[in-house]
Design an enzyme around this catalytic site. Structure first.
Site, PDB file in Angstrom:
ATOM      1  N   SER A 118       0.845  -1.199   0.000  1.00  0.00           N
ATOM      2  CA  SER A 118       0.000   0.000   0.000  1.00  0.00           C
ATOM      3  C   SER A 118       0.873   1.238   0.000  1.00  0.00           C
ATOM      4  CB  SER A 118      -0.907   0.017   1.236  1.00  0.00           C
ATOM      5  OG  SER A 118      -1.580   1.260   1.328  1.00  0.00           O
ATOM      6  N   TYR A 165      -1.999  -0.859   9.944  1.00  0.00           N
ATOM      7  CA  TYR A 165      -2.146  -1.391   8.592  1.00  0.00           C
ATOM      8  C   TYR A 165      -0.853  -1.204   7.802  1.00  0.00           C
ATOM      9  CZ  TYR A 165      -3.890  -1.881   3.809  1.00  0.00           C
ATOM     10  OH  TYR A 165      -4.075  -2.259   2.492  1.00  0.00           O
TER      11      TYR A 165
END
Length: 244
Positions: free
Chosen positions: A140, A153
């Protein structure tokens, strides 16, 4: 049924990006294994999109963090498709919270799916993907952007980056590439859900191209890594329209 020379397993294929990847690889002539964790009906709908391209298609289920279930899934894929050339591992979960407030159960759940799950699936792929194949993980852009509330995350995706770069070196001599794709803000139903229009507009404005990514943008990069990109290896590709 069209004869195919290359096959791919796409985990997390029911998501917006996963679905776009399935459609693109099917259009490119790949035989497809479509993985789901909980919703087989949705996976079957995605499989129908692949079958429109007249390619062999199978739906497989597994908890990506369960090594026995993952090994059984790879067995099923190899039996149905005759072997495996490409793994695209999009399966993951995301919970957002300031670090100081994060429920540690949510941290553990993200770690189980995003870190252990990637490790388990990559371990099986490293043993089975054929010569000339590719492993494509999903990271990401928040690893580099360091946005508030994304600490847990982003930490799991930083682990994915490390695994990707190291596995690429460990597969020396196998002619198998290992890379990760790190999308930025992408207009999937899950991403857009619950966000006020001002927030969406603000995220869209981050990129010099002044729009959100589309699932098809991400699928294009995956298709390149799955096919012609034989000299791209051990990399994390930030596919985000130029967000610094």
């Amino acid at each position: 049924m069209t004869h195919v020379s290359r096959t791919a397993l796409v985990t997390g294929a029911s998501g917006g990006i996963g679905t776009a990847i399935v459609e693109r690889l099917a259009a490119d002539g790949f035989g497809l294994a479509i993985h789901y964790a909980g919703n087989r009906d949705r996976a079957e709908q995605v499989a129908d999109l692949a079958r429109r391209h007249d390619v062999p298609t199978v739906v497989v289920g597994a908890d990506v963090a369960d090594e026995a279930a993952v090994a059984a899934m790879f067995d099923e894929v190899e039996e149905a498709l005759g072997g495996l050339d490409v793994l695209v591992h999009t399966a993951g979960v995301m919970k957002l919270s300031p670090l100081a407030d994060l429920d540690l159960d949510e941290l553990d759940a993200m770690h189980r799916t995003n870190v252990r799950g990637t490790f388990v699936v990559n371990r099986e792929a490293a043993r089975r993907v054929r010569r000339g194949g590719a492993i494509v993980n999903f990271s990401s852009s928040v690893v580099r952007l360091a946005l508030p509330t994304y600490a847990a995350y982003a930490a799991t995706k930083g682990a994915v980056d490390a695994m990707t770069m190291i596995l690429a070196k460990e597969l020396r001599g196998r002619d198998v590439t290992v890379n990760a794709v790190a999308p930025g803000p992408t207009a999937t139903p899950l991403f857009l859900e619950g966000k006020p229009q001002e927030a969406v507009d603000s995220l869209a404005a981050m990129a010099p191209l002044e729009r959100l990514g589309r699932p098809e943008d991400i699928a294009e990069t995956v298709a390149h890594l799955a096919g012609p990109a034989r000299w791209t290896n051990g990399q994390v590709l930030y596919v985000n329209g130029g967000i610094a």
